[in-house]
Design a protein around this motif. Structure first.
Motif, mmCIF file in Angstrom:
data_model
loop_
_atom_site.group_PDB
_atom_site.id
_atom_site.type_symbol
_atom_site.label_atom_id
_atom_site.label_comp_id
_atom_site.label_asym_id
_atom_site.label_seq_id
_atom_site.Cartn_x
_atom_site.Cartn_y
_atom_site.Cartn_z
ATOM 1 N N GLU A 1 3.827 13.889 5.326
ATOM 2 C CA GLU A 1 3.203 12.590 5.641
ATOM 3 C C GLU A 1 3.853 11.488 4.806
ATOM 4 N N THR B 1 7.220 10.591 6.163
ATOM 5 C CA THR B 1 7.023 9.699 7.319
ATOM 6 C C THR B 1 6.702 8.298 6.838
ATOM 7 N N LEU B 2 5.803 8.217 5.850
ATOM 8 C CA LEU B 2 5.430 6.917 5.298
ATOM 9 C C LEU B 2 6.667 6.186 4.773
ATOM 10 N N GLU C 1 0.828 -1.191 0.000
ATOM 11 C CA GLU C 1 0.000 0.000 0.000
ATOM 12 C C GLU C 1 0.870 1.250 0.000
ATOM 13 N N GLY C 2 2.041 1.164 0.651
ATOM 14 C CA GLY C 2 2.917 2.329 0.757
ATOM 15 C C GLY C 2 3.429 2.803 -0.586
ATOM 16 N N ARG D 1 2.391 19.824 3.734
ATOM 17 C CA ARG D 1 2.026 19.005 4.885
ATOM 18 C C ARG D 1 1.857 17.542 4.471
ATOM 19 N N TYR D 2 1.204 17.318 3.339
ATOM 20 C CA TYR D 2 1.014 15.938 2.901
ATOM 21 C C TYR D 2 2.336 15.323 2.466
ATOM 22 N N TYR E 1 2.151 2.402 -3.445
ATOM 23 C CA TYR E 1 1.022 2.963 -4.190
ATOM 24 C C TYR E 1 0.750 4.395 -3.726
ATOM 25 N N ARG E 2 0.823 4.607 -2.426
ATOM 26 C CA ARG E 2 0.565 5.949 -1.884
ATOM 27 C C ARG E 2 1.667 6.927 -2.301
ATOM 28 N N GLU F 1 9.735 6.520 5.682
ATOM 29 C CA GLU F 1 10.567 6.049 6.802
ATOM 30 C C GLU F 1 9.985 4.773 7.407
ATOM 31 N N VAL F 2 8.658 4.742 7.550
ATOM 32 C CA VAL F 2 8.022 3.544 8.125
ATOM 33 C C VAL F 2 8.172 2.358 7.184
ATOM 34 N N GLU G 1 0.970 7.803 -5.849
ATOM 35 C CA GLU G 1 -0.178 8.713 -5.859
ATOM 36 C C GLU G 1 0.270 10.132 -5.485
#
Lengths: 601, 387
Positions: B349, B352-353, B325-326, B345-346, B328-329, B355-356, B332
């Protein structure tokens, strides 16, 4: 001790057994690590990445459910790095999940929902799904698949392929396009699905559910022209309490009777009655088969005989071992026997037009929905059982009628055919049919009670995958002298993976049995696909204890002592395996095979 | 710093194997460990250590797998090795088999390299005839055979466990580790999976000695490395350089001194901008991988990034949440950036995504796929945000 390892979890030192996972170690230490793709019944997947933890010295986070502890470790389960990863992964799953909680059958029992609440999710971090991507698969009588709610934890896949070894579901495509499909992307009704519903019990979200019959039943209850009869099986009675705040293993039969009558069912009857009848018919069938095979030397008679009460098992053998269909007892399941008798004997006795009668069966089982829709199940001249209803659906019906189950008084079943013995009761647990059959057959053949303390045939009880037992038959009565000195060999399997093991051994000629009981679901009916969610080995054991306790509390413990059944033979059926029995209580099977003809014939 | 022809240089067929069979398997492993070479596939795991793990397993049946599922965008070094130097690969595999006690080796060949299958098979047959493969190799009590297995085009099958699953006949998906392939690999037996180039290198380490190979490269990144150089360069192609070469030096060699950025290590590698061109390509700074993609001054870096992310969205196996999912995001988000619809701001996000994803993905694919996103966004933030 060398097989112990020192670990530090969240700063506290522990000693744990070498080889257990971080998740198990944390549980022992009293530390909760959230999980999603993990399930106690299933192989480890380690794919949702919710249970990740920090391990000192390791570059990345580790999945606690999958990491075995083999050397001393310093583990941290609650750091900002861990919480951030869990939250982001949860947000990612929410972004691929479509559907509002309040329109979902799993509202309040969804693991994705409760994790979201636990992690304080208050918005979609990433753009959420606005339009559903997949059509809902309504093809099956039993199971509804809504892939839009799927978060790809693969619990259903692991259930279908590993736990049940049916392999009706598979993973298709890759990356973001990954999908759970019924084999070859067919509708689920067209593949080898046996409708056991174990996938539903293990789905964390609402992506899998049973096909709901509740609204049809309400319509019939409210229709003054209809006479709605409900039969209830022992397993739902030992489990439905879980939906109303009772601990697992609480039997609520009498309160449920009261609730059902208040809801408007015209008669509330006990499926154990036909469980007893099944034992009489199946017991005689076994003895007849043995006589024909042993004494008459008839080679066409198939021994061992298999039980046929579990519709999941019946469809499994139709798909995977069609050459063994001759071994299946021709007896219908108790549900279907009951239906056929209700619309004939009972209707006659009560003076009700069978055309106006609606038979509902409260079952622990999703496959019962398929079974009652089999075209051959119309021997009464009507559809013998109109609706198979699962425990979960019934819980919703009770709730929506405003009834508080805990406040209900204790009420009995209705008469005249609605009572069963303790032997019928234990059909709900794996080994139960076998035990009930042994209690009756032994007594039939020897004139004495089974030589077990309190009639408890303990070798066929318990949660072991395959159980075997043998019983020496001595001092037989006149009619069964031909069985003198024979050792009756039986086996019991629950879960189709265990059944498969047994079948493969039989195929190789490694085993010799007279009688084999198979239940498609782990634990037997009490672990059925229509039972309350969640399901774990502990919950199933608690339900089994409840069922055996109810058996012990029953006055009549053997099927042939059920006076109502004796009355039925006297008034209507005449004798076991007689003409009427064959017409109403026995059936035939359909070889289905593993493969399907492609669309382009 | 010069182009070094070691792996690509001359090699007397059998010289490595002959020498290996004169010493004990344990001594072979010691020699490899002593050379300090790291796996040439990209992850950079010390080769000798991997062999030692497999050798120490008590299970008698072991396997050698040559990972020829070369799928990293921009790499073609393994293809050239298998085309022009297949005997070096096969000889290296036999040495590995001797070292860990395996009798069977496999070449897991990328689906798109199907045309090479017969060519490699011919070399296997000819080496058998010459007594370098098959039973009683060089008259010694050591037998080793090699079979070719075909991949079917999934990038993730370059990950060792996905590769093994694919060979086992299952969906090519990575496993949880431990157990590692050296413990339970192909058919659940101890298995070593090494890159094509690693096996080539083994011949030279054994025939010329660990000390000799250590003269090349740096303290922690010994030896030379093959680079598939492509993009905006005057002389694209396969190069062999000493590890520790700076980006600047490399660009000079290949004729791309005006480069705006260099992708070191392919799509899953790191994007390096001019300001960092003095950094060295080595395991300690910029992990080498096999691919060098050069971006000229006029390249649109957001477009390049989109191309990479497109690839990962397609090639994630879809098993674990962050990768499925990451990626893909992230793609996007790149499309939002293209349209000017991504807020700062996004974008945070998404960082952060990333890094995770690096921290919690199940295998190397998801752990490295956000590298290009993070490094390109960092290097070309202004170009991307103010387009």
């Amino acid at each position: 001790m060398t097989d112990m390892v020192k670990v530090t979890i969240d700063g506290k030192p522990f000693e744990v057994k070498k080889g257990i996972t971080i998740l198990e170690a944390a549980k022992i230490a009293g530390i909760r690590i959230p999980t999603l793709c993990h399930h106690p019944d299933l192989d480890v997947a380690g794919i949702c990445r919710i249970c990740v933890v920090e391990v000192e010295g390791m570059r990345t986070l580790q999945a606690a459910c999958a990491y075995p502890i083999t050397f001393p470790m310093d583990i941290k389960t609650n750091t900002s790095r861990v919480r951030k990863a869990r939250r982001v992964n949860l947000d990612l799953m929410l972004a691929e999940h479509y559907g509002d909680c309040y329109t979902c059958v799993r509202n309040g029992k969804c693991e994705l929902q409760s994790l979201s609440s636990e992690y304080g999710v208050d918005r979609y971090r990433y753009p959420s799904v606005i339009k559903p991507k997949y059509a809902i698969d309504y093809s099956s009588f039993s199971i509804v698949r809504d892939q839009n709610k799927c978060i790809h934890c693969k619990r259903c896949i692991r259930t279908c392929i590993d736990l049940q070894q049916v392999s009706a579901l598979e993973t298709a495509n890759k990356g973001h396009d990954v999908e759970i499909q019924a084999a070859l992307n067919k509708p689920i009704a067209e593949v080898v699905c046996i409708n056991c519903g174990q996938c539903i019990n293990r789905c964390p979200t609402g992506a899998l559910r049973v096909k709901d019959a509740g609204d049809f039943i309400w319509d019939d209850i409210e229709n003054p022209d209809k006479y709605v009869v409900i039969q209830t099986a022992p397993s739902p009675r030992a489990a439905i309490g879980e939906e109303f705040g009772y601990p697992a293993g609480t039997t609520v039969t009498k309160k449920l009777n009261a609730a059902l009558k208040r809801m408007g069912f015209n008669a509330v009857l006990d499926t154990n009655f036909t469980a007893d009848l099944t034992i009489i018919e199946e017991g005689h069938e076994l003895l007849e088969r043995l006589h024909k095979a042993v004494v008459e030397g008839d080679k066409s008679i198939k021994v061992p005989m298999f039980t046929s009460c579990s519709p999941g098992w019946v469809k499994y053998i139709e798909h995977y071992y069609p050459e063994y269909l001759g071994h299946l007892s021709s007896c219908k399941s108790p549900q279907q026997m009951f239906g056929a008798l209700l619309k004939t004997y009972y209707a006659q006795k009560m003076g009700i037009d069978p055309e106006k009668m609606v038979v509902v069966a409260l079952m622990p089982c999703s496959a019962k929905k398929f079974e009652c829709n089999r075209p051959e199940m119309t021997d009464s001249g009507f559809k013998d059982v109109d609706y198979g209803l699962t425990t979960r659906e019934m819980a919703v019906m009770i709730k929506e009628s405003g009834i508080h189950l805990k406040d209900m008084p204790d009420e009995d079943f209705d008469s005249p055919i609605g009572h069963g013995s303790g032997a019928g009761m234990i059909f709900g647990a794996t080994g139960g049919v076998m035990e009930a059959a042994i209690r009756t057959v032994y007594e039939l053949v020897t004139g004495r009670k089974v030589p077990f303390d309190g009639l408890n045939v303990t070798p066929v009880r318990g949660m072991e995958g395959i159980k075997e037992a043998s019983l020496l038959i001595e001092n037989t009565v006149e009619a069964f002298r031909w069985l003198e000195g024979v050792t009756l060999k039986v086996a019991v399997a629950h879960g189709t993976a265990n059944a498969k093991k047994l079948m493969e051994k039989l195929k190789k000629g490694e085993l010799e049995y007279h009688f084999i009981e198979v239940m498609a679901c782990p634990g037997g009916c009490l672990g059925g696909g229509g039972q309350p969610i969640p399901t774990t080995p502990e919950i199933r054991e608690a339900r089994a204890r409840a069922i055996y306790a109810e058996d012990m509390g029953t006055e009549i413990r053997t099927s042939h002592e059920n006076e109502l059944v004796a009355q039925l033979y006297k008034d209507f059926l005449i004798k076991p395996l007689g003409h009427k029995s064959h017409k109403l209580l026995h059936t035939h099977y359909t070889p289905r095979g593993k493969y399907f003809i492609p669309d382009d014939k | 710093m010069k182009v070094k022809e070691i792996v690509l240089g001359p090699h007397v067929l059998g010289s490595g194997l002959e020498k290996a069979l004169e010493i004990t398997p344990y001594e072979v492993i010691l020699e490899i460990k002593d050379s300090k070479i790291k796996g040439r596939g990209g992850a950079g795991f010390p080769t000798g250590l991997k062999w030692q793990f497999a050798a120490n397993e008590p299970e008698p049946t072991k396997f050698i797998i040559c990972n020829a599922d070369e799928g990293e965008p921009g790499t073609f070094k393994d293809r050239i090795l298998l085309t022009d130097h297949p005997y070096k690969v096969l000889e290296g595999m036999a040495i590995a088999g001797y070292a860990i006690g395996a009798k069977q080796g496999f070449i897991y060949l990328r689906g798109e390299y199907n045309y090479l299958r017969q060519h490699i098979q011919n070399h296997i047959d000819s080496m058998k005839e010459k007594g370098f493969l098959g039973k009683k190799i060089l008259g010694k009590d050591f037998s080793f055979d090699v079979e070719i297995r075909m991949g079917a085009g999934a990038y993730v099958c370059g990950e060792e466990f996905a590769l093994i699953e694919s060979m086992n006949g299952y969906r090519g998906e990575p496993h949880n580790k431990p157990p590692f392939p050296t413990q339970q690999g192909y058919l659940r037996k101890p298995t070593i999976v090494n890159n094509v180039e690693t096996f080539c290198k083994v011949n030279f380490i054994i025939s010329k000695g660990a000390e000799w190979i250590r003269e090349y490269g740096t303290e922690l990144s010994t030896g030379t490395k093959l680079f598939s150089v492509s993009g905006d360069v005057k002389h694209p192609g396969l190069y062999e350089f000493e590890l520790g070469i700076t980006v600047n030096q490399l660009l000079k060699e290949v004729g791309a001194e005006d480069a705006k950025a260099v992708q070191v290590g392919g799509a899953s590698g790191i994007n390096v901008a001019r300001k960092d061109f003095n950094k060295t390509i080595s395991y300690e700074t910029l992990p080498p991988g096999g691919s060098i993609i050069v971006f000229g001054p006029n390249r649109d870096m957001l477009h390049a990034l989109k191309n990479f992310m497109d690839f990962f969205v397609e090639e994630s196996c879809g098993q674990c949440t962050p990768c499925r999912e990451g990626n893909y995001r992230l793609l996007e988000g790149i499309e939002m950036l293209e349209k000017g619809e991504c807020s700062v701001r996004y974008l945070k996000e998404l960082i952060t995504l990333s890094e995770v994803m690096k921290d919690s993905s199940k295998c190397g694919l998801g752990q490295s796929s956000p590298n290009c996103f993070l490094s390109i966004i960092e290097n070309f933030r202004d170009e991307i945000l103010y387009r």
